[in-house]
Motif scaffolding. Structure first.
Motif, PDB file in Angstrom:
ATOM      1  N   GLN A  38     -22.976  68.181 -12.323  1.00 53.74           N
ATOM      2  CA  GLN A  38     -23.812  67.018 -12.540  1.00 53.74           C
ATOM      3  C   GLN A  38     -24.419  67.315 -13.890  1.00 53.74           C
ATOM      4  OE1 GLN A  38     -26.237  65.589  -9.523  1.00 53.74           O
ATOM      5  NE2 GLN A  38     -26.441  63.609 -10.318  1.00 53.74           N
ATOM      6  N   ALA A  39     -24.130  66.430 -14.908  1.00 52.51           N
ATOM      7  CA  ALA A  39     -24.678  66.462 -16.152  1.00 52.51           C
ATOM      8  C   ALA A  39     -25.973  65.343 -16.307  1.00 52.51           C
ATOM      9  CB  ALA A  39     -23.757  66.048 -17.211  1.00 52.51           C
ATOM     10  N   PRO A  40     -26.985  65.543 -16.976  1.00 48.52           N
ATOM     11  CA  PRO A  40     -27.841  64.920 -16.957  1.00 48.52           C
ATOM     12  C   PRO A  40     -27.460  63.190 -17.296  1.00 48.52           C
ATOM     13  CG  PRO A  40     -28.313  66.538 -18.266  1.00 48.52           C
ATOM     14  CD  PRO A  40     -27.079  66.715 -18.042  1.00 48.52           C
ATOM     15  N   GLY A  41     -27.830  62.253 -16.435  1.00 53.48           N
ATOM     16  CA  GLY A  41     -27.691  60.984 -16.389  1.00 53.48           C
ATOM     17  C   GLY A  41     -26.270  60.338 -16.024  1.00 53.48           C
ATOM     18  N   LYS A  42     -25.515  61.385 -15.536  1.00 50.42           N
ATOM     19  CA  LYS A  42     -24.144  61.054 -14.909  1.00 50.42           C
ATOM     20  C   LYS A  42     -24.067  61.522 -13.303  1.00 50.42           C
ATOM     21  CE  LYS A  42     -21.699  62.054 -19.287  1.00 50.42           C
ATOM     22  NZ  LYS A  42     -20.543  62.839 -19.842  1.00 50.42           N
ATOM     23  N   GLU A  43     -22.936  60.840 -12.973  1.00 55.52           N
ATOM     24  CA  GLU A  43     -22.766  61.190 -11.362  1.00 55.52           C
ATOM     25  C   GLU A  43     -22.193  62.805 -11.170  1.00 55.52           C
ATOM     26  OE1 GLU A  43     -23.873  57.538 -10.383  1.00 55.52           O
ATOM     27  OE2 GLU A  43     -22.890  58.862  -9.021  1.00 55.52           O
ATOM     28  N   ARG A  44     -22.545  62.992 -10.155  1.00 56.38           N
ATOM     29  CA  ARG A  44     -21.933  64.408  -9.718  1.00 56.38           C
ATOM     30  C   ARG A  44     -20.245  64.308  -9.677  1.00 56.38           C
ATOM     31  NH1 ARG A  44     -24.571  68.079  -4.922  1.00 56.38           N
ATOM     32  NH2 ARG A  44     -26.312  67.421  -6.213  1.00 56.38           N
ATOM     33  N   GLU A  45     -19.617  65.214 -10.197  1.00 53.90           N
ATOM     34  CA  GLU A  45     -18.072  65.136 -10.145  1.00 53.90           C
ATOM     35  C   GLU A  45     -17.663  66.460  -9.746  1.00 53.90           C
ATOM     36  OE1 GLU A  45     -16.521  64.722 -14.067  1.00 53.90           O
ATOM     37  OE2 GLU A  45     -17.656  66.433 -14.848  1.00 53.90           O
ATOM     38  N   MET A  46     -16.340  66.219  -8.982  1.00 55.37           N
ATOM     39  CA  MET A  46     -15.452  67.438  -8.677  1.00 55.37           C
ATOM     40  C   MET A  46     -15.112  68.064  -9.689  1.00 55.37           C
ATOM     41  SD  MET A  46     -12.295  68.971  -7.869  1.00 55.37           S
ATOM     42  CE  MET A  46     -11.220  67.235  -7.924  1.00 55.37           C
ATOM     43  N   VAL A  47     -15.172  69.415  -9.742  1.00 56.55           N
ATOM     44  CA  VAL A  47     -14.500  70.298 -10.803  1.00 56.55           C
ATOM     45  C   VAL A  47     -13.296  70.915 -10.320  1.00 56.55           C
ATOM     46  CG1 VAL A  47     -15.042  72.317 -12.259  1.00 56.55           C
ATOM     47  CG2 VAL A  47     -16.713  70.619 -11.850  1.00 56.55           C
ATOM     48  N   ALA A  48     -13.441  71.616  -9.005  1.00 57.63           N
ATOM     49  CA  ALA A  48     -12.402  72.358  -8.794  1.00 57.63           C
ATOM     50  C   ALA A  48     -12.552  72.481  -7.071  1.00 57.63           C
ATOM     51  CB  ALA A  48     -12.259  73.955  -9.204  1.00 57.63           C
ATOM     52  N   GLN A  49     -11.462  72.554  -6.163  1.00 60.68           N
ATOM     53  CA  GLN A  49     -11.820  72.683  -4.964  1.00 60.68           C
ATOM     54  C   GLN A  49     -10.496  73.296  -4.246  1.00 60.68           C
ATOM     55  OE1 GLN A  49     -10.014  67.989  -3.744  1.00 60.68           O
ATOM     56  NE2 GLN A  49     -12.122  68.760  -3.425  1.00 60.68           N
ATOM     57  N   ILE A  50     -10.682  74.094  -3.168  1.00 63.66           N
ATOM     58  CA  ILE A  50      -9.909  74.583  -2.385  1.00 63.66           C
ATOM     59  C   ILE A  50      -9.869  73.829  -0.965  1.00 63.66           C
ATOM     60  CG2 ILE A  50      -8.718  76.723  -1.139  1.00 63.66           C
ATOM     61  CD1 ILE A  50     -10.087  78.138  -3.371  1.00 63.66           C
ATOM     62  N   THR A  51      -8.574  73.082  -0.425  1.00 61.47           N
ATOM     63  CA  THR A  51      -8.726  72.394   0.453  1.00 61.47           C
ATOM     64  C   THR A  51      -8.465  73.066   1.713  1.00 61.47           C
ATOM     65  OG1 THR A  51      -6.131  72.047   0.686  1.00 61.47           O
ATOM     66  CG2 THR A  51      -7.714  70.435  -0.941  1.00 61.47           C
ATOM     67  N   THR A  52      -8.446  72.356   3.089  1.00 62.68           N
ATOM     68  CA  THR A  52      -8.303  73.189   4.171  1.00 62.68           C
ATOM     69  C   THR A  52      -7.018  73.807   4.408  1.00 62.68           C
ATOM     70  OG1 THR A  52      -7.935  71.140   5.228  1.00 62.68           O
ATOM     71  CG2 THR A  52     -10.232  72.082   5.595  1.00 62.68           C
ATOM     72  N   GLY A  53      -6.043  73.160   3.685  1.00 62.07           N
ATOM     73  CA  GLY A  53      -4.671  73.506   3.698  1.00 62.07           C
ATOM     74  C   GLY A  53      -4.364  74.635   2.712  1.00 62.07           C
ATOM     75  N   ASN A  55      -4.575  74.067  -0.390  1.00 65.05           N
ATOM     76  CA  ASN A  55      -4.209  73.735  -1.962  1.00 65.05           C
ATOM     77  C   ASN A  55      -5.339  73.503  -2.741  1.00 65.05           C
ATOM     78  OD1 ASN A  55      -1.680  72.693  -1.075  1.00 65.05           O
ATOM     79  ND2 ASN A  55      -2.416  71.274   0.235  1.00 65.05           N
ATOM     80  N   ILE A  56      -5.116  73.729  -4.029  1.00 64.07           N
ATOM     81  CA  ILE A  56      -6.043  73.888  -5.192  1.00 64.07           C
ATOM     82  C   ILE A  56      -6.087  72.312  -6.220  1.00 64.07           C
ATOM     83  CG2 ILE A  56      -6.917  75.023  -6.887  1.00 64.07           C
ATOM     84  CD1 ILE A  56      -6.398  77.625  -5.717  1.00 64.07           C
ATOM     85  N   ASN A  57      -7.214  71.933  -6.129  1.00 62.93           N
ATOM     86  CA  ASN A  57      -7.145  70.827  -7.275  1.00 62.93           C
ATOM     87  C   ASN A  57      -8.249  70.985  -8.352  1.00 62.93           C
ATOM     88  OD1 ASN A  57      -5.449  69.136  -5.590  1.00 62.93           O
ATOM     89  ND2 ASN A  57      -7.031  69.019  -4.058  1.00 62.93           N
ATOM     90  N   TYR A  58      -7.829  70.382  -9.377  1.00 60.82           N
ATOM     91  CA  TYR A  58      -8.978  70.614 -10.679  1.00 60.82           C
ATOM     92  C   TYR A  58      -9.216  69.430 -11.248  1.00 60.82           C
ATOM     93  CZ  TYR A  58      -7.863  75.713 -10.323  1.00 60.82           C
ATOM     94  OH  TYR A  58      -7.858  77.139 -10.100  1.00 60.82           O
ATOM     95  N   ALA A  59     -10.169  68.864 -11.781  1.00 57.11           N
ATOM     96  CA  ALA A  59     -10.392  67.859 -12.579  1.00 57.11           C
ATOM     97  C   ALA A  59      -9.626  68.228 -13.940  1.00 57.11           C
ATOM     98  CB  ALA A  59     -11.791  67.691 -12.962  1.00 57.11           C
ATOM     99  N   ASP A  60      -9.134  66.881 -14.305  1.00 60.44           N
ATOM    100  CA  ASP A  60      -7.976  66.981 -15.597  1.00 60.44           C
ATOM    101  C   ASP A  60      -9.065  67.711 -16.802  1.00 60.44           C
ATOM    102  OD1 ASP A  60      -6.762  63.639 -15.001  1.00 60.44           O
ATOM    103  OD2 ASP A  60      -6.108  65.794 -14.136  1.00 60.44           O
ATOM    104  N   SER A  61     -10.366  67.426 -16.628  1.00 62.23           N
ATOM    105  CA  SER A  61     -11.136  67.966 -17.943  1.00 62.23           C
ATOM    106  C   SER A  61     -11.205  69.447 -17.924  1.00 62.23           C
ATOM    107  CB  SER A  61     -12.628  67.447 -17.729  1.00 62.23           C
ATOM    108  OG  SER A  61     -12.977  67.548 -16.744  1.00 62.23           O
ATOM    109  N   VAL A  62     -10.753  70.001 -16.775  1.00 61.53           N
ATOM    110  CA  VAL A  62     -10.926  71.629 -16.947  1.00 61.53           C
ATOM    111  C   VAL A  62      -9.804  72.288 -16.462  1.00 61.53           C
ATOM    112  CG1 VAL A  62     -13.403  71.297 -15.938  1.00 61.53           C
ATOM    113  CG2 VAL A  62     -11.529  71.809 -14.293  1.00 61.53           C
ATOM    114  N   LYS A  63      -8.586  71.577 -16.381  1.00 56.12           N
ATOM    115  CA  LYS A  63      -7.227  72.278 -16.139  1.00 56.12           C
ATOM    116  C   LYS A  63      -6.777  73.151 -17.037  1.00 56.12           C
ATOM    117  CE  LYS A  63      -5.153  68.874 -12.891  1.00 56.12           C
ATOM    118  NZ  LYS A  63      -4.334  67.861 -12.940  1.00 56.12           N
ATOM    119  N   GLY A  64      -6.474  74.277 -16.621  1.00 54.36           N
ATOM    120  CA  GLY A  64      -6.186  75.298 -17.826  1.00 54.36           C
ATOM    121  C   GLY A  64      -7.079  76.014 -18.459  1.00 54.36           C
TER     122      GLY A  64
END
Length: 114
Positions: A38-53, A55-64
């Motif tokens: 969460q950056a100042p003045g912005k909503e909290r956003e997902m960066v990266a997650q490992i699901t119960t299955g 699987n790994i997901n990344y926000a487009d802004s941090v991929k790679g």
């Protein structure tokens, strides 16, 4: 109940790297886990997650650039952040999802600036 403690934040120059750690009071292989920011003045956003299955997901802004990983034997979830940019500046939070409940850490500040 799961207690989470983040560490590893700090001040880094653009292009630099940091590794965040999230140590849990317990971490099961069936837990989902993730990093948000969460950056100042912005909503909290997902960066990266490992699901119960697993699987790994990344926000487009941090991929790679960012990599999430976990070591259940150490009850720890990591976020390796490379090629950091000023727009990555935020408070970073980890969470764990277990038995339909979400637990959050207190956050760690990451500042990318020259």
């Amino acid at each position: 109940q799961v207690t989470l403690v983040e560490s590893g934040g700090g001040l880094v120059q653009p292009g630099g790297s940091l590794r965040l750690s999230c140590t849990a009071s317990s971490l099961f292989s069936t837990d989902a886990a993730g990093w948000y920011r969460q950056a100042p003045g912005k909503e909290r956003e997902m960066v990266a997650q490992i699901t119960t299955g697993g699987n790994i997901n990344y926000a487009d802004s941090v991929k790679g650039r960012f990599t999430i990983s976990r070591d259940n034997s150490k009850n720890t979830v990591y976020l390796q952040m490379n090629s950091l940019k000023p727009e990555d500046t935020a408070v970073y939070y980890c969470n764990v999802f277990r038995y339909f409940k979400v637990y959050w850490g207190q956050g760690t500040q990451v500042t990318v600036s020259s």
